[in-house]
Design an enzyme around this catalytic site. Structure first.
Site, PDB file in Angstrom:
ATOM      1  CG  HIS A  87      -1.758   1.200   1.402  1.00 42.32           C
ATOM      2  ND1 HIS A  87      -3.078   1.247   1.020  1.00 42.32           N
ATOM      3  CD2 HIS A  87      -1.472   2.429   1.899  1.00 42.32           C
ATOM      4  CE1 HIS A  87      -3.576   2.448   1.270  1.00 42.32           C
ATOM      5  NE2 HIS A  87      -2.619   3.190   1.811  1.00 42.32           N
ATOM      6  CD  GLU A  88       1.518   3.477   3.808  1.00 41.79           C
ATOM      7  OE1 GLU A  88       1.639   4.562   3.196  1.00 41.79           O
ATOM      8  OE2 GLU A  88       0.531   3.210   4.518  1.00 41.79           O
ATOM      9  CG  HIS A 137       0.473   6.298  -0.599  1.00 41.87           C
ATOM     10  ND1 HIS A 137      -0.521   7.074  -1.139  1.00 41.87           N
ATOM     11  CD2 HIS A 137      -0.106   5.637   0.451  1.00 41.87           C
ATOM     12  CE1 HIS A 137      -1.650   6.900  -0.448  1.00 41.87           C
ATOM     13  NE2 HIS A 137      -1.431   6.020   0.520  1.00 41.87           N
ATOM     14  CD  GLU A 195      -5.038   6.532   0.876  1.00 47.07           C
ATOM     15  OE1 GLU A 195      -5.117   5.292   0.777  1.00 47.07           O
ATOM     16  OE2 GLU A 195      -4.196   7.102   1.592  1.00 47.07           O
TER      17      GLU A 195
END
Lengths: 501, 501
Positions: free
Chosen positions: B265-266, B269, B295
């Protein structure tokens, strides 16, 4: 302007300066602990901008006027306020002599140099670092000329780290050391009982070494809620205020004593910062007095306490718990002798206590030559090797283990190294005085270091920068600096370890 | 003033603003990764001072005049310069309406709130956090009134994270989700083929989990020389410029999938930040477009890629290598089904992809009520429990696993949560478009994620904040936002996993 108004302006100025120092300090600290390797450019731009803004806040005529006003009204200030004004004025005199553009450029240069040095060390590539170092030395010499054009530029740099210190004193100090220590090293090599340290060279898992760091910090009474530990290439301690202190270490898989003594050393720095007086916070008097006094506290813990037999006896059960296989059959006495093995070697931070000052002499000689313009940067690897051969009798196989080993020069800290040796000598004198009040080995053996920290807090820590080194030594020991305590201590300790007659 | 002079001033302004943002951002990042726990006070003072200085640089009439001048000369600016002026003006309009003292006080409040929230969560003590949260909500409502007094304050906050988004749209969006997803969850519970995830609940040594993070970052083509990974309580990504990006994770000894998907997830980003256009650096257009778009990128990697069968097949050999005992006898298909097990639960960041939006709805409802002043802070734990029961059918046993679980409110990010759900919906629409150009599962199975990153760079990443969400979606997908892609995707995926007829 009333004195009250002026003091309010002073507080405001200190607050703003502190905020910039906090931000800049954190950016440097982060750069060598958590930042991605190739992030130097953006960081350099930010450091340049912040340094410029910080310069503007301080190096302007209003501040000069404010400080002049307060000096004229010194009779209405408290002693602490007068000290604050005096210290700020000293810095103002220096900084306002450096043109802003040069000041900013230098901050950017140091940021860049850090990245370049890290790579050069990794790749054993001195030539890639040489241009940076050349610029740093030139800038420092030029700045020294701005600060005090009448004085020898290296003396100006030395004075920056240790107020009052100059080459004349250091020449005497180092020659006293050489006179006492060189014969001692020779006697150890000729007739000392052999020391076996082979058990130190095994595999020590990093997870256990991390647990050892936690144990050591607790033993040293370091308040973890105000002091964290990080990992870096070249360990250091920094603080943003007395409630936010950071120590760092580097774990070597094949040598757990490296990080062990690194943590105890940096822990000594941390204890100093953690116990400076609350009334000094947010002023220029917060933090350790000088580099020499700071190093006296780190080396007091690293060597006089950490490398003592009492300390080994205290921590040995923990070491056995963490490294049962590696230390099987080893006695505390054997361990004590192993960690104090006298062996001329290549790396300063891995050197034993006795040969350590010889590493400092190599650097001192080279810095003198550099400042005097008597050698060029390109000659450094050769001169380094020659000096190492002369002082320590060792051959330097590569620059990584030679002239590139330390971060100080890339960080602009020329003139810093002597404070390590001076600090060790201060520490020996301080421990001698402490031993009149406390049974130091007994306390260490009990694991009760709090009275030692309290003794140091009363006599050194609490004063921060409010007193000069000589005054602190007088408070702590009743005497001015006398290197005899240091040479006597080393002679006593090493004669016993090596069973010298 | 000429346009050239004005543009030079603009560059100087952006540089100074960026330096403050870099410093302030790093202080926040360090606070939750490396700083000692009880170091909030000094940090708060520094943040207060820097925020005040940063405010002074921006919120002053000269800047207003400069921006007005440049807007008058928009015909002489490039499209990028016009966008820059437009975005700065938007922010100037907002910030200059907040009195400086309130701005600084709010920065200090948020710093304090972070420490208070961490302790409250640890001690399961909501009342100790309530006064902080009350002040945060009141400040946000007051600021919303300054920004746009005619508008509903929660709409003002929503618009801050996702330009153009308001409650009317979100009410429609969430009701569409509820209509499609609630029956799906019920069908799974009633007739879905059971999923065994017991093998995920074992002991997974942290050292191996750290090695997994390294592997995942490499697989995702994340350039480690410009992106580091740290550890923290509540994982986040931050960046100081496109060459200095930081992701963070938290390792749970009893659940390696937690950090696994946190890193993916990160990492999503991070990829976005790492691939924004170089020409945007040091301007207000650097960085991701909006929170919703940001997101969308993290959730695209976490869910559409990370929780796909192809991804599991790719990483499974590595998982077996790192956790051979724990995964003995487990097939990739079983692992795939286990990590997608649909199970209404307490913790948002541990929720499966299908029930995740229900967690967002709980927070959205509560934020609406808070902004409308219809509930008091003290009622939050009770209302939280009621909403969790209503939407997810679970009982909340304590506040640590309830209202205290997320860091967003203590960080002042009220209005942020909906962007997670919107982002997931954007992601589904984007992947649908990407699948017309690329065989996504085949690339993932090959471990060749570069074409996917390149596709996203061309259509989303490179533009930074130079384009609004709707324009980015049109570039990437040829259409405006349509949540049907999201509900269709979830229905398709979960029907297959649970063998629904």
């Amino acid at each position: 302007m009333t004195v009250q108004e002026a003091l309010k302006q002073l507080t405001e100025l200190e607050k703003t300066r502190h905020a910039y120092e906090h931000a800049i300090g954190l950016i440097y600290c982060d750069a060598v602990t958590a930042a991605p390797e190739d992030s130097g450019r953006g960081r350099g731009e930010t450091l340049g901008t912040l340094s410029g803004l910080s310069y503007e806040v301080f190096a302007n005529p209003q501040v000069g006027g404010l400080l002049a006003f307060l000096r004229e009204h010194s009779g209405e200030l408290t002693p602490l306020q007068n000290r604050q004004v005096e210290m700020l004025n000293r810095e103002y005199e220096r900084i306002s002599k450096v043109p802003q553009a040069e000041y900013v450029q230098y901050a950017q240069l140091l940021n860049e140099a850090d990245t370049v040095w890290h790579r050069a060390k990794r790749d054993n590539d001195f030539p890639s670092f040489a241009p940076c170092l050349k610029q740093i030395v030139e800038t420092q010499r030029r700045f020294a000329g701005y600060f005090d054009p009448a004085r020898d530029p290296y003396d100006v740099s030395l004075d920056e780290y240790e107020r009052g210190l100059d080459q004349a004193q250091l020449d005497r100090f180092f020659s006293a050391l050489r006179e006492k220590l060189a014969p001692l090293v020779h006697r150890i090599q000729a007739e000392g009982a052999p020391v076996d340290d082979s058990f130190l060279h095994q595999e020590f898992p990093i997870a256990q070494q991390r647990a050892l760091s936690d144990y050591l910090m607790e033993l040293m009474t370091i308040d973890r809620s105000h002091c964290s530990i990080g990992e870096t290439e070249h360990p250091f301690t920094t603080n943003f205020n007395k409630y936010d202190v950071r120590i760092t270490t580097k774990y070597h898989l094949d040598d757990m004593t490296n990080s062990l003594f690194s943590v105890v050393h940096e822990g000594g720095h941390a204890l100093y910062e953690l116990h400076t007086g609350d009334e000094l916070m947010n002023t220029c008097l917060a933090g350790g007095a000088t580099m020499g006094i700071h190093e006296s506290q780190s080396r007091l813990f690293e060597n006089m306490i950490g490398r003592s037999e009492a300390f080994v006896e205290r921590i040995f059960p923990k070491l056995l718990e963490l490294f049962p296989e590696q230390l099987k059959g080893v006695t505390p006495r054997q361990f004590y002798r192993a960690i104090n093995k006298c062996e001329p070697s290549l790396i300063r931070i891995e050197a034993d206590e006795l040969t350590y000052p010889l590493h400092i002499m190599v650097r001192y000689d080279i810095e003198k030559l550099l400042f005097a313009g008597e050698i060029s940067i390109d000659e450094l690897p050769r001169i380094w090797a020659e000096k190492m051969k002369e002082y320590l009798g060792v051959e330097v196989p590569d620059d990584r283990r030679g002239v590139l080993q330390d971060s100080h020069w890339s960080g602009g800290s020329l003139g810093y190294f002597p404070s390590y040796a001076i600090g060790s000598a201060y520490a020996a004198q301080i421990v001698d005085a402490m031993s009149r009040d406390l049974d130091v080995p007994a306390l260490v053996r009990e694991g009760n270091l709090a009275p030692i920290v309290e003794w140091l807090t009363q006599r050194i820590y609490q004063y921060g920068k409010a007193k000069d080194p000589d005054e602190l030594l007088r408070i702590a020991t009743g005497k001015s600096f006398d290197p005899t305590y240091y040479t006597d201590y080393l002679t006593r300790k090493y004669s016993a370890i090596y069973n010298l007659k």
